[in-house]
Design a protein around this motif. Structure first.
Motif, PDB file in Angstrom:
ATOM      1  N   PRO A 193       0.839  -1.176   0.000  1.00 31.97           N
ATOM      2  CA  PRO A 193       0.000   0.000   0.000  1.00 31.97           C
ATOM      3  C   PRO A 193       0.887   1.244   0.000  1.00 31.97           C
ATOM      4  O   PRO A 193       2.039   1.188   0.413  1.00 31.97           O
ATOM      5  N   THR A 195      -0.244   4.489   1.150  1.00 36.33           N
ATOM      6  CA  THR A 195      -0.784   5.625   1.912  1.00 36.33           C
ATOM      7  C   THR A 195      -0.363   5.631   3.376  1.00 36.33           C
ATOM      8  O   THR A 195      -0.819   6.468   4.146  1.00 36.33           O
ATOM      9  N   GLY A 196       0.527   4.691   3.777  1.00 33.16           N
ATOM     10  CA  GLY A 196       0.937   4.613   5.179  1.00 33.16           C
ATOM     11  C   GLY A 196       2.052   5.600   5.506  1.00 33.16           C
ATOM     12  O   GLY A 196       2.545   6.329   4.644  1.00 33.16           O
ATOM     13  N   ASN A 197       2.441   5.591   6.762  1.00 31.69           N
ATOM     14  CA  ASN A 197       3.481   6.492   7.246  1.00 31.69           C
ATOM     15  C   ASN A 197       4.808   6.241   6.516  1.00 31.69           C
ATOM     16  O   ASN A 197       5.460   7.170   6.044  1.00 31.69           O
ATOM     17  N   HIS A 198       5.202   4.968   6.417  1.00 33.00           N
ATOM     18  CA  HIS A 198       6.444   4.640   5.704  1.00 33.00           C
ATOM     19  C   HIS A 198       6.228   4.554   4.196  1.00 33.00           C
ATOM     20  O   HIS A 198       7.076   4.968   3.406  1.00 33.00           O
ATOM     21  N   SER A 199       5.098   3.967   3.789  1.00 35.54           N
ATOM     22  CA  SER A 199       4.913   3.729   2.352  1.00 35.54           C
ATOM     23  C   SER A 199       4.647   5.028   1.595  1.00 35.54           C
ATOM     24  O   SER A 199       5.062   5.180   0.437  1.00 35.54           O
ATOM     25  N   ARG A 218      -6.360   1.776  -0.670  1.00 36.83           N
ATOM     26  CA  ARG A 218      -7.821   1.749  -0.541  1.00 36.83           C
ATOM     27  C   ARG A 218      -8.360   3.124  -0.195  1.00 36.83           C
ATOM     28  O   ARG A 218      -9.519   3.409  -0.452  1.00 36.83           O
ATOM     29  N   TYR A 261       4.796  -2.874   0.778  1.00 32.32           N
ATOM     30  CA  TYR A 261       5.020  -2.289   2.118  1.00 32.32           C
ATOM     31  C   TYR A 261       3.887  -2.701   3.054  1.00 32.32           C
ATOM     32  O   TYR A 261       3.352  -1.896   3.830  1.00 32.32           O
ATOM     33  N   ALA A 264       2.220  -4.821   9.500  1.00 33.75           N
ATOM     34  CA  ALA A 264       2.300  -6.007  10.355  1.00 33.75           C
ATOM     35  C   ALA A 264       0.923  -6.585  10.674  1.00 33.75           C
ATOM     36  O   ALA A 264       0.794  -7.769  10.979  1.00 33.75           O
ATOM     37  N   THR A 288       9.241  -4.812   1.756  1.00 34.70           N
ATOM     38  CA  THR A 288       9.744  -3.956   2.844  1.00 34.70           C
ATOM     39  C   THR A 288       8.788  -3.901   4.031  1.00 34.70           C
ATOM     40  O   THR A 288       9.096  -3.267   5.027  1.00 34.70           O
ATOM     41  N   SER A 312      14.164  -6.196   1.982  1.00 32.57           N
ATOM     42  CA  SER A 312      15.050  -5.080   2.310  1.00 32.57           C
ATOM     43  C   SER A 312      14.733  -4.575   3.718  1.00 32.57           C
ATOM     44  O   SER A 312      13.622  -4.107   3.972  1.00 32.57           O
ATOM     45  N   MET A 314      15.865  -1.886   6.476  1.00 27.20           N
ATOM     46  CA  MET A 314      16.559  -0.625   6.710  1.00 27.20           C
ATOM     47  C   MET A 314      17.426  -0.227   5.499  1.00 27.20           C
ATOM     48  O   MET A 314      16.888  -0.199   4.409  1.00 27.20           O
TER      49      MET A 314
HETATM   50  N1  LIG Z   1      11.745  -2.888   5.798  1.00 29.19           N
HETATM   51  C1  LIG Z   1      12.036  -2.075   6.782  1.00 29.19           C
HETATM   52  O1  LIG Z   1      13.215  -1.852   7.099  1.00 29.19           O
HETATM   53  C2  LIG Z   1      10.937  -1.387   7.522  1.00 29.19           C
HETATM   54  C3  LIG Z   1      11.213  -0.240   8.264  1.00 29.19           C
HETATM   55  C4  LIG Z   1      10.164   0.405   8.923  1.00 29.19           C
HETATM   56  C5  LIG Z   1       8.866  -0.118   8.870  1.00 29.19           C
HETATM   57  N2  LIG Z   1       8.651  -1.275   8.168  1.00 29.19           N
HETATM   58  C6  LIG Z   1       7.311  -1.887   8.103  1.00 29.19           C
HETATM   59  O2  LIG Z   1       6.569  -1.313   7.059  1.00 29.19           O
HETATM   60  C7  LIG Z   1       5.186  -1.606   7.250  1.00 29.19           C
HETATM   61  C8  LIG Z   1       4.346  -0.463   6.789  1.00 29.19           C
HETATM   62  O3  LIG Z   1       4.617   0.671   7.606  1.00 29.19           O
HETATM   63  P1  LIG Z   1       3.707   1.985   7.555  1.00 29.19           P
HETATM   64  O4  LIG Z   1       4.248   2.882   8.649  1.00 29.19           O
HETATM   65  O5  LIG Z   1       3.607   2.511   6.186  1.00 29.19           O
HETATM   66  O6  LIG Z   1       2.306   1.405   8.035  1.00 29.19           O
HETATM   67  P2  LIG Z   1       0.978   2.197   8.350  1.00 29.19           P
HETATM   68  O7  LIG Z   1       1.241   3.650   8.461  1.00 29.19           O
HETATM   69  O8  LIG Z   1       0.290   1.493   9.451  1.00 29.19           O
HETATM   70  O9  LIG Z   1       0.181   2.000   6.982  1.00 29.19           O
HETATM   71  C9  LIG Z   1      -0.444   0.826   6.688  1.00 29.19           C
HETATM   72  C10 LIG Z   1      -0.883   0.857   5.230  1.00 29.19           C
HETATM   73  O10 LIG Z   1      -1.464  -0.414   4.931  1.00 29.19           O
HETATM   74  C11 LIG Z   1      -2.742  -0.203   4.377  1.00 29.19           C
HETATM   75  N3  LIG Z   1      -3.619  -1.313   4.748  1.00 29.19           N
HETATM   76  C12 LIG Z   1      -3.955  -1.691   6.002  1.00 29.19           C
HETATM   77  N4  LIG Z   1      -4.754  -2.776   5.931  1.00 29.19           N
HETATM   78  C13 LIG Z   1      -4.945  -3.060   4.610  1.00 29.19           C
HETATM   79  C14 LIG Z   1      -5.665  -4.038   3.886  1.00 29.19           C
HETATM   80  N5  LIG Z   1      -6.379  -4.965   4.524  1.00 29.19           N
HETATM   81  N6  LIG Z   1      -5.614  -4.016   2.528  1.00 29.19           N
HETATM   82  C15 LIG Z   1      -4.894  -3.080   1.884  1.00 29.19           C
HETATM   83  N7  LIG Z   1      -4.199  -2.120   2.512  1.00 29.19           N
HETATM   84  C16 LIG Z   1      -4.206  -2.118   3.854  1.00 29.19           C
HETATM   85  C17 LIG Z   1      -3.215   1.135   4.925  1.00 29.19           C
HETATM   86  O11 LIG Z   1      -4.132   1.653   4.032  1.00 29.19           O
HETATM   87  P3  LIG Z   1      -5.623   2.100   4.458  1.00 29.19           P
HETATM   88  O12 LIG Z   1      -5.498   3.577   4.716  1.00 29.19           O
HETATM   89  O13 LIG Z   1      -6.417   1.765   3.256  1.00 29.19           O
HETATM   90  O14 LIG Z   1      -5.981   1.334   5.700  1.00 29.19           O
HETATM   91  C18 LIG Z   1      -1.902   1.925   4.914  1.00 29.19           C
HETATM   92  O15 LIG Z   1      -1.603   2.412   3.621  1.00 29.19           O
HETATM   93  C19 LIG Z   1       5.058  -1.935   8.738  1.00 29.19           C
HETATM   94  O16 LIG Z   1       4.765  -3.310   8.866  1.00 29.19           O
HETATM   95  C20 LIG Z   1       6.428  -1.636   9.305  1.00 29.19           C
HETATM   96  O17 LIG Z   1       6.762  -2.501  10.357  1.00 29.19           O
HETATM   97  C21 LIG Z   1       9.643  -1.899   7.488  1.00 29.19           C
END
Ligand SMILES: NC(=O)c1ccc[n+]([C@@H]2O[C@H](COP(=O)([O-])OP(=O)(O)OC[C@H]3O[C@@H](n4cnc5c(N)ncnc54)[C@H](OP(=O)(O)O)[C@@H]3O)[C@@H](O)[C@H]2O)c1
Length: 374
Positions: A193, A195-199, A218, A261, A264, A288, A312, A314
């Motif tokens: 997705p 629209t999240g904080n990281h994505s 969504r 992205y 969790a 990620t 990937s 960090m």
């Molecule tokens: N690889 C790395 O090194 C690294 C580093 C930091 C974080 N991360 C991980 O990256 C992930 C994403 O972080 P974030 O901060 O962007 O998360 P977040 O802010 O919680 O955003 C979650 C995203 O997922 C979407 N979503 C939630 N439920 C969904 C569903 N059932 N179907 C489709 N979309 C859905 C949300 O969209 P809606 O608005 O539509 O709900 C939103 O765009 C986390 O798991 C975090 O742990 C990885």
């Protein structure tokens, strides 16, 4: 710059309990470190749930007590004698990724994750050296995680506020992932997705690198905001049906790469198969997110199209240096000029308000910061 005898910090003593505001002795710059006067520290939207509302996540957490916060900007207040170039007074980005100097594969995240192995845990458990984050007036940081910033360019030239800068630590994760799949200017990448904080930060970075981004999600309002704020962004609202989603993505022609992205909270990415199907031959995908389940992909097609998919976590040090240059040259926009709303000015005493405010908007485009006087 003289160091005060003590500094104030917010401390998580136990998950699910209110934070404590404590006064501690100011650290000194032991060899290999610098002491930083924190100027602005980001409050993640997820912190209310992670710190105050949930039990400790046994798989992914830091052992309390610790100071939360892992993205900040600050000024070097003291520096160890073994620093080669870092100077007192220099503005630096602080991020939370700690690697063992004697074993870079031992990795932990300050204030967030003690790491998966005994050697990783040693980095944050031993003498509590690198466990604490940045919701504090001062912090000690390893020299290699104090990233010098061109203050003239960022604050003087581009007119950013201190509170616009800490979010760069989020951008760095995306930049590391894109470099790991060799994303190039002019290529088309699907991010979902988006629209999240990281994505959402990833959409900004892909655009700054010169890619065309298909932002997938969504939340139609959030998607619209991304497209209006960031150049070269197209949006797609996915249906959850692989065939339909593949058709929607196909309207953009062959896709060079994708970034998944997934948060969790999901077991498995509902759209991953559509992403993989839409890739051109020799296309690349990078994972990620942190869903807790397994993946399912069309095996034969992955082979027939020579697809590469990698994970990937960090970034590498050169990724952070490269990302900072993108911001200093004005290619990656920060703060208001990126389309985000930055609410700053919260003091440590106002932590409930700051954490609550950040929690209100679990979506890209809202940043909340603690501010500290120079
Ligand atoms: N690889 C790395 O090194 C690294 C580093 C930091 C974080 N991360 C991980 O990256 C992930 C994403 O972080 P974030 O901060 O962007 O998360 P977040 O802010 O919680 O955003 C979650 C995203 O997922 C979407 N979503 C939630 N439920 C969904 C569903 N059932 N179907 C489709 N979309 C859905 C949300 O969209 P809606 O608005 O539509 O709900 C939103 O765009 C986390 O798991 C975090 O742990 C990885």
């Amino acid at each position: 710059m003289s160091l005060p005898a003590t500094y104030r910090a917010l401390v998580c003593r136990e998950y699910g309990q209110p934070l404590a505001l404590e006064t501690r002795p100011t650290p000194n710059a032991v060899p290999g470190s610098a002491v930083i006067k924190v100027l602005s520290a980001l409050v993640d939207p997820s912190e209310k749930h992670r710190l105050l509302m949930a039990k400790r996540n046994v798989h992914f957490s830091q052992q309390p007590p610790f100071i939360p916060g892992n993205c900040a900007v600050g000024r070097v207040a003291a520096v160890a004698n073994d620093a080669a170039t870092l100077q007192v007074g220099q503005l630096v980005l602080l991020e939370g990724f700690i690697r063992g100097r004697d074993d870079p594969n031992a990795q932990a995240l300050r204030a967030v994750y003690e790491g998966p192995s005994p050697s990783a845990k040693r980095l944050t458990h031993q003498d509590d050296l690198w466990r604490d984050g940045y919701w504090a007036e001062y912090t000690r940081a390893p020299l290699e995680t104090c990233w010098p910033l061109d203050e003239k360019a960022l604050i003087g030239g581009l007119g950013y506020k201190m509170s616009d800068i800490p979010y760069l630590a989020k951008h760095a994760i995306a930049y590391g992932a894109f470099r790991s799949i060799d994303l190039k200017a002019g290529e088309t990448i699907v991010i979902g997705p988006a629209t999240g904080n990281h994505s959402g930060a990833a959409v900004q970075v892909a655009s700054a690198m010169g890619a065309r981004t298909i932002a997938v999600g969504r939340n139609l309002n959030a998607l619209r905001r991304l497209a209006e704020s960031i150049p070269r962004v197209e949006t797609v609202a996915l249906t959850g049906n692989t065939g339909e989603d593949f058709k929607l993505l196909s309207q953009f022609g062959p896709i060079d790469a994708f970034m998944d992205y997934t948060p969790a909270g999901l077991e498995t990415p509902p759209y991953l198969k559509a992403f993989a199907l839409s890739l051109k031959p020799y296309g690349r995908g990078v994972l990620t997110g942190f869903p807790h389940g397994d993946l399912s992909l069309p095996y034969a097609l992955m082979i027939a199209k020579n697809i590469t998919i990698r994970g990937s976590f960090m970034y590498q040090p050169e990724d952070v240096r490269g990302l900072i240059k993108l911001a200093e040259r004005g290619l990656l926009k920060l703060g208001k000029s990126s389309g985000a709303e930055v609410t700053d000015g919260f003091t440590l005493d106002q932590h409930d308000e700051a954490i609550g405010k950040a929690h209100e908007h679990q979506v890209w485009g809202t940043q909340v910061n603690f501010e500290f006087k120079e």
